[in-house]
Every structure is written in C-alpha cells, then in structure tokens.
Write a protein that holds these residues in place. Structure first.
Motif, mmCIF file in Angstrom:
data_model
loop_
_atom_site.group_PDB
_atom_site.id
_atom_site.type_symbol
_atom_site.label_atom_id
_atom_site.label_comp_id
_atom_site.label_asym_id
_atom_site.label_seq_id
_atom_site.Cartn_x
_atom_site.Cartn_y
_atom_site.Cartn_z
ATOM 1 N N PHE A 3 -5.476 -10.420 3.591
ATOM 2 C CA PHE A 3 -5.459 -9.524 2.436
ATOM 3 C C PHE A 3 -4.063 -9.362 1.859
ATOM 4 C CE2 PHE A 3 -5.529 -5.213 0.550
ATOM 5 C CZ PHE A 3 -6.475 -5.465 -0.427
ATOM 6 N N THR A 4 -3.056 -9.308 2.703
ATOM 7 C CA THR A 4 -1.685 -9.131 2.239
ATOM 8 C C THR A 4 -1.252 -10.317 1.374
ATOM 9 O OG1 THR A 4 -1.194 -7.914 4.259
ATOM 10 C CG2 THR A 4 0.679 -8.689 2.988
ATOM 11 N N ALA A 5 -1.587 -11.515 1.821
ATOM 12 C CA ALA A 5 -1.233 -12.706 1.048
ATOM 13 C C ALA A 5 -1.978 -12.717 -0.281
ATOM 14 C CB ALA A 5 -1.541 -13.974 1.843
ATOM 15 N N LEU A 6 -3.250 -12.307 -0.260
ATOM 16 C CA LEU A 6 -4.040 -12.246 -1.483
ATOM 17 C C LEU A 6 -3.437 -11.240 -2.455
ATOM 18 C CD1 LEU A 6 -6.535 -13.043 -3.104
ATOM 19 C CD2 LEU A 6 -7.779 -11.244 -1.908
ATOM 20 N N LYS A 7 -3.061 -10.063 -1.935
ATOM 21 C CA LYS A 7 -2.452 -9.048 -2.784
ATOM 22 C C LYS A 7 -1.161 -9.574 -3.402
ATOM 23 C CE LYS A 7 -2.110 -5.491 -0.014
ATOM 24 N NZ LYS A 7 -1.975 -4.145 0.547
ATOM 25 N N LYS A 8 -0.354 -10.259 -2.606
ATOM 26 C CA LYS A 8 0.916 -10.797 -3.106
ATOM 27 C C LYS A 8 0.651 -11.828 -4.191
ATOM 28 C CE LYS A 8 5.223 -13.048 -1.730
ATOM 29 N NZ LYS A 8 5.689 -12.981 -3.067
ATOM 30 N N ARG A 9 -0.323 -12.667 -3.960
ATOM 31 C CA ARG A 9 -0.652 -13.702 -4.948
ATOM 32 C C ARG A 9 -1.130 -13.075 -6.256
ATOM 33 N NH1 ARG A 9 -4.888 -18.616 -3.994
ATOM 34 N NH2 ARG A 9 -4.489 -19.657 -5.957
ATOM 35 N N ILE A 10 -1.978 -12.055 -6.150
ATOM 36 C CA ILE A 10 -2.466 -11.363 -7.339
ATOM 37 C C ILE A 10 -1.307 -10.710 -8.074
ATOM 38 C CG2 ILE A 10 -3.825 -9.383 -8.129
ATOM 39 C CD1 ILE A 10 -5.858 -10.095 -5.929
ATOM 40 N N MET A 11 -0.442 -10.064 -7.308
ATOM 41 C CA MET A 11 0.700 -9.376 -7.918
ATOM 42 C C MET A 11 1.629 -10.377 -8.612
ATOM 43 S SD MET A 11 3.053 -6.497 -6.145
ATOM 44 C CE MET A 11 4.610 -7.251 -5.786
ATOM 45 N N GLN A 144 2.665 -0.802 -1.928
ATOM 46 C CA GLN A 144 2.043 0.182 -2.813
ATOM 47 C C GLN A 144 1.813 -0.413 -4.201
ATOM 48 O OE1 GLN A 144 4.769 3.458 -2.644
ATOM 49 N NE2 GLN A 144 3.994 4.226 -0.688
ATOM 50 N N GLU A 145 2.799 -1.121 -4.708
ATOM 51 C CA GLU A 145 2.654 -1.758 -6.010
ATOM 52 C C GLU A 145 1.551 -2.804 -5.980
ATOM 53 O OE1 GLU A 145 6.385 -3.236 -7.455
ATOM 54 O OE2 GLU A 145 7.368 -1.298 -7.207
ATOM 55 N N CYS A 146 1.462 -3.512 -4.891
ATOM 56 C CA CYS A 146 0.433 -4.522 -4.737
ATOM 57 C C CYS A 146 -0.953 -3.873 -4.714
ATOM 58 C CB CYS A 146 0.683 -5.317 -3.462
ATOM 59 S SG CYS A 146 -0.280 -6.809 -3.350
ATOM 60 N N GLU A 147 -1.065 -2.765 -4.001
ATOM 61 C CA GLU A 147 -2.345 -2.045 -3.955
ATOM 62 C C GLU A 147 -2.735 -1.568 -5.351
ATOM 63 O OE1 GLU A 147 -1.871 1.005 -0.999
ATOM 64 O OE2 GLU A 147 -1.857 -0.433 0.649
ATOM 65 N N LYS A 148 -1.758 -1.076 -6.095
ATOM 66 C CA LYS A 148 -2.032 -0.666 -7.471
ATOM 67 C C LYS A 148 -2.506 -1.854 -8.301
ATOM 68 C CE LYS A 148 1.344 3.109 -7.673
ATOM 69 N NZ LYS A 148 2.623 3.530 -8.256
ATOM 70 N N ALA A 149 -1.865 -3.005 -8.120
ATOM 71 C CA ALA A 149 -2.249 -4.206 -8.864
ATOM 72 C C ALA A 149 -3.672 -4.627 -8.508
ATOM 73 C CB ALA A 149 -1.270 -5.350 -8.591
ATOM 74 N N VAL A 150 -4.000 -4.556 -7.223
ATOM 75 C CA VAL A 150 -5.351 -4.905 -6.791
ATOM 76 C C VAL A 150 -6.357 -3.951 -7.429
ATOM 77 C CG1 VAL A 150 -6.908 -4.969 -4.798
ATOM 78 C CG2 VAL A 150 -4.659 -6.033 -4.650
#
Length: 191
Positions: A3-11, A144-150
C-alpha cells in the motif's frame, strides 16, 4: 505491491500531472503575452513611421518625440525577449552558444553545428545546522499527504462513477425519447 508503494506512486503521478498542467497553462499565457507584445511593437513601429513621415512632409524635426517612440519600442523589445526566454524555459529549450540554434536544455551537443554545450555547475546548497527536521517527521508528513492524495483519488473515482451513471441515465432517456418520437411519427403517418 504494498500500500505504501501504491500511495507513493499515486502521489507522484498526481504531482507530475499537476505540474505538467500548470506548465502548459503558463506556456500558453507566455505565448499569448509574446503575441500581445508583438502587436504592441507593430503599433509602435506604425506610430514611429507616421511620425517620421509627417515630420518629413512638413519639413519639421522633433527628435524628442522620435526618441520617446524609440524608447517605447526598445521597452517592448525587451519585454518580448523576456517573454520568449520564459517560453524557452518552459519548453525546456535553450540556444547554442556557437550557432544560436534552438536545442533541448539537456542536450550535450548542438544538433545543428555539433558544438559541445557547456553547462554551468549548479551551486552547492549549504546545509544549515539550525534545521532540525527529522527524517521521521518528514516521513510522517509525506505519509499524511499521500493518504490525502489517496482520499482525493478515491473521491474522484466516485465522482467519475456518478458521472458515468448520469451519462447512462441520459442515454436511456434519449433512447426513450427517440422511441417516443418514432411512435409519434408512425401514428402521424397512419392518420
């Protein structure tokens, strides 16, 4: 993929898309600015030409008026050059120091004349000892920014789904209206 890698990729993707869109808007603005300045330059040239024509026709000389007009033209030319440099920067192009040809800003050699492109060394940034932001704090902020982006991506997906449903409903309503129109035409033909 975790999930962390996915969030980073999305961000990263969202940030990249936002930057490209912003650059395109800025590039368009700057191109419009150049066009506007060129229009002003044309008017200033016409004004200067008319002024000189009238002075020659009436056998008068008013060099102060001509100087003011020339200063105005020089000012506009400077503005055009600044705007064109900004356009080149946004397009990521520069000029060859040897032949003046336009080249990609990351080119090592000029494709026109073959000259090696000299790049100034980037300045080394000094690290201040006063800065005490830990890696953990930065990681937490990034997460936190990544979670917001998700969350924003999920909200956008929901909006897309709603829009797709609305499109489907509109298509169904259109089909019904078309059927009703056909039925009405058939009834009218029978009468």
């Amino acid at each position: 993929m975790d999930f962390t890698a996915l969030k980073k990729r999305i961000m990263d993707t969202a940030e990249s898309a936002g930057k490209k869109a912003g650059d395109m808007v800025e590039l368009t603005k700057m191109k419009m600015q150049v066009s506007q300045y060129k229009s002003e330059l044309s008017k200033a040239h016409e004004k200067l030409g008319a002024m000189v024509y009238n002075m020659m026709k009436e056998d008068e000389e008013d060099t102060s008026a001509i100087s003011v007009c020339i200063d105005e033209i020089d000012y506009i030319l400077d503005k055009i050059q600044e705007a064109e440099e900004k356009v080149k920067e946004l397009r990521k192009v520069t000029c060859c120091q040897s032949c003046g040809g336009e080249i990609s800003s990351d080119a090592c050699f000029c494709p026109k004349c073959g000259a090696k492109i000299e790049r100034p060394e980037p300045p080394v940034e000094s690290v201040s000892e006063d800065v005490e932001v830990s890696v953990e704090e930065n990681a937490e902020k990034a997460e936190q920014e990544c979670e917001k982006a998700v969350e924003q991506v999920e909200a956008a997906e929901q909006e897309c789904e709603k829009a797709a449903e609305q499109v489907e409903q509109a298509e169904e309503e259109f089909e019904k209206a078309a059927e009703q129109a056909e039925d009405a035409e058939k009834k009218e033909e029978q009468l």
